[in-house]
Write an enzyme that holds these catalytic residues in place. Structure first.
Site, mmCIF file in Angstrom:
data_model
loop_
_atom_site.group_PDB
_atom_site.id
_atom_site.type_symbol
_atom_site.label_atom_id
_atom_site.label_comp_id
_atom_site.label_asym_id
_atom_site.label_seq_id
_atom_site.Cartn_x
_atom_site.Cartn_y
_atom_site.Cartn_z
ATOM 1 N N VAL A 32 37.130 74.030 -32.803
ATOM 2 C CA VAL A 32 37.720 74.633 -33.994
ATOM 3 C C VAL A 32 36.835 75.815 -34.370
ATOM 4 C CG1 VAL A 32 38.887 72.564 -34.869
ATOM 5 C CG2 VAL A 32 36.522 73.008 -35.525
ATOM 6 N N SER A 33 37.419 76.750 -35.116
ATOM 7 C CA SER A 33 36.716 78.002 -35.394
ATOM 8 C C SER A 33 35.690 77.933 -36.502
ATOM 9 C CB SER A 33 37.725 79.098 -35.733
ATOM 10 O OG SER A 33 38.600 79.292 -34.652
ATOM 11 N N SER A 34 35.867 77.007 -37.455
ATOM 12 C CA SER A 34 34.929 77.002 -38.575
ATOM 13 C C SER A 34 34.488 75.585 -38.917
ATOM 14 C CB SER A 34 35.547 77.674 -39.798
ATOM 15 O OG SER A 34 36.639 76.914 -40.265
ATOM 16 N N GLN A 83 36.867 72.983 -40.600
ATOM 17 C CA GLN A 83 38.001 72.417 -39.877
ATOM 18 C C GLN A 83 37.596 71.123 -39.185
ATOM 19 O OE1 GLN A 83 38.705 76.003 -37.520
ATOM 20 N NE2 GLN A 83 40.703 76.190 -38.502
#
Length: 186
Positions: free
Chosen positions: A9-11, A14
């Site tokens: 996931v990007s962050s 999340q």
């Protein structure tokens, strides 16, 4: 033959839970997961570990293509590395791409190009939106995180640029850039 999963996931805010569950349900016995941006491979240690882990006969499994790479070039490089080890690659969603088949290889190439195109289009729309907001006078940009006046005051009080930078947790170049001439002299 092992199924090796990779989730991303990007962050930090999340959750990886949905991807990890899907990978376990698909039969992955080892799962590498991380919370990192998808741009470039340099900052993704779990991906590097997954690529080191796989062996001949294994399959690297992901849930969606955008979890692995944002550009067709990066995706093809990763897949080439997987294949150089005698391993295959599988995507659970997006038609169930499996590079063990010719159709899967074709579909992978097509979807990689489309995914990169979508990323470019999204960035274009964002730039267009920002320009439109600027033209209306409603775009203010990112809020300042460093107080230029505080930097100037610290320097005027005799504190050195390196000390100011360290105390504020910023780069020394930021101190020099914001120290500039006092207000009204620009």
């Amino acid at each position: 033959m092992a199924l090796v999963g990779y989730a991303r996931v990007s962050s930090v805010g999340q959750s990886l839970e949905v991807q990890e569950t899907a990978l376990r349900d698909a039969g992955c016995t080892k799962i590498f997961a991380e919370k990192k941006s998808g741009k470039g491979r340099a900052g993704r240690p779990a991906l590097a570990d997954a690529l080191d882990w796989i062996r001949e006969g294994d399959t690297l499994v992901i849930t969606r293509l955008d979890r692995l790479a944002r550009s067709a070039g990066d995706l093809h490089n990763i897949i080439a590395q997987v294949h150089s080890k005698g391993a295959d690659f599988r995507v659970l969603q997006q038609g169930g791409i499996d590079t063990a088949t010719s159709t899967g290889k074709l579909l992978l190439g097509l979807l990689a190009v489309i995914a990169e195109f979508e990323t470019d289009i999204r960035a274009e729309r964002q730039r267009d939106g920002i320009e439109a907001a600027k033209a209306k006078g409603v775009y203010k940009g990112r809020p300042a995180t460093v107080d230029a006046k505080a930097i100037r005051a610290a320097l005027a009080a005799g504190e050195g640029p390196a000390s100011v930078a360290k105390r504020l947790g910023i780069a020394r170049s930021t101190v020099y850039r914001l120290a500039g001439p006092p207000d009204g002299e620009r």
